[in-house]
Design an enzyme around this catalytic site. Structure first.
Site: not given
Ligand code: TTP
Ligand code: MG
Length: 359
Positions: A106-107
């Site tokens: 996602d990034e």
């Molecule tokens: P992140 O980008 O860290 O979190 P997010 O997108 O859910 O929330 P934010 O709005 O704060 O960005 O992580 C992306 C995805 O990766 C998240 O939706 C689920 C997965 N993930 C895990 O499975 N375990 C973890 O410990 C983390 C941090 C993320």
């Molecule tokens: Mg995210």
């Protein structure tokens, strides 16, 4: 010349949970927790912003999440769906630049110093990307825009969710100074605790330390901390261009043995592959035909030529020869595929500086 780069960091909001809320509208506005079930030993992958208000967060045990938020909607992850979105957003990034470095599903970092559109403003590019992500996936994202990876990454968290933060060069010093060290990307929990023991609470505190002292305390990372405290991060955006081939295949609704039908399908596939090649600005020297017969036996036949292939008109003439090496037609087929490979080595992703333009 040491000019300014333009780096964007894009990160989807509450990614897994947002996909679930998109696909199951009855969960919108409600605390969704994606991960293990509360009665398992599993952990939380992520939680929707509604669930975060109860203190639920990634990596917490699902049992703990349940104690904090018993009304939460606990859902198992659907990785296929997340992967699909991940590919959609990458396609959007590639519309602007090849210098895309994904960090996770996602990034990603993008270096848009030079971009296909010749757009001078990284901020406008980031806003366009966020708009396209919303239009094409129905999901929100956040962006950080700055002149290095560290600042772009940290900035993307500032106005999350569905926000953007730009840190232009003249604001970098104040931005870093005010930043709590817990928010420094690359500073883990253990290091953060250690920094606090040395009275380092913010970027401003960190900046007061000499590099040799930081190295004495934190080892070789000390130099990295010194540099980021001063707004310096030379790391390049490294596209992981591990794509070795581009192909399309189709499983037919009914097994076929009519050679005209087979050719029609292959022509369509050639056109689709060519479109993908052009989109990624790739040319290959090898064309591979894949045939799966009705009994599921699968074969491939390849031809490599000196000339680069990027158009359907270059793929199609090779098909009769490849097809002749198969039994398609005399045997029924259930799947057909075309792949182009043997791409040249990727162009070095070295920085090409351009004169400073408005951020
Ligand atoms: P992140 O980008 O860290 O979190 P997010 O997108 O859910 O929330 P934010 O709005 O704060 O960005 O992580 C992306 C995805 O990766 C998240 O939706 C689920 C997965 N993930 C895990 O499975 N375990 C973890 O410990 C983390 C941090 C993320
Ligand atoms: Mg995210």
């Amino acid at each position: 010349m040491n000019s300014i780069r333009k780096i964007i960091h894009i990160d989807m909001d509450a990614f897994f949970a947002s996909v679930e809320q998109r696909d199951q509208p009855e969960y919108r506005g409600r605390p969704v927790i994606v991960g293990g079930s509360p009665d398992s030993r599993g952990v939380v992958c992520t939680a929707s912003y509604e669930a975060r208000r109860f203190g639920v967060h990634s990596a917490m045990s699902s049992a703990q999440a349940y104690r904090l938020c018993p009304q939460g909607i606990f859902l198992p992850p659907r990785f296929q769906a997340y992967k699909q979105v991940s590919m959609q957003i990458r396609e959007i990034f590639f519309e602007y630049t090849d210098l895309v470095e994904p960090l996770s599903l996602d990034e990603a970092y993008l270096d848009v110093t030079r971009n296909r559109q010749g757009m001078p403003s990284a901020t406008i590019i980031a806003q366009e990307i966020r708009r396209k992500i919303r239009e094409e996936t129905g999901l929100t994202s956040s962006a950080g825009v700055s002149f290095n990876k560290f600042l772009a990454k940290v900035a993307s968290d500032v106005n999350k969710p569905d926000g953007i933060k730009v840190v232009p060069p003249e604001e970098a010093e104040a931005f870093i100074a005010a930043l709590p060290i817990e928010n420094f990307y690359g500073v883990g929990k253990v290091t953060a605790r250690k920094m606090r023991q040395f009275g380092i609470r913010t970027g401003a505190d960190l900046k007061r330390f000499r590099p040799e002292d930081l190295i004495a305390i934190f080892g070789k990372n000390g130099w990295f901390y010194y540099e980021i405290a001063h707004g310096i991060d030379r790391r390049k955006v490294c596209p992981v261009w591990n794509r070795k081939s581009i192909g399309k295949e189709v499983t037919l609704e009914h097994d076929i043995d009519d050679i005209d039908d087979i050719n029609t399908i292959l022509h369509d596939l050639a056109a689709e592959v060519a479109k993908e090649l052009q989109r990624h600005r790739l040319q290959g020297k090898t064309v591979t035909l894949k045939v799966k017969y009705a009994d599921f036996q699968s074969i491939t036949r390849s031809k490599t030529q000196a000339e680069d292939i990027a158009a359907a008109a270059q793929i199609v003439p090779l098909l009769p020869e490849l097809l002749a090496k198969t039994e398609a037609g005399s045997r029924k087929v259930r799947l057909l595929g075309i792949t182009v490979s043997s791409f040249p080595a990727p162009i070095a992703a070295e920085m090409v500086y351009q004169p400073e333009l408005p951020f």
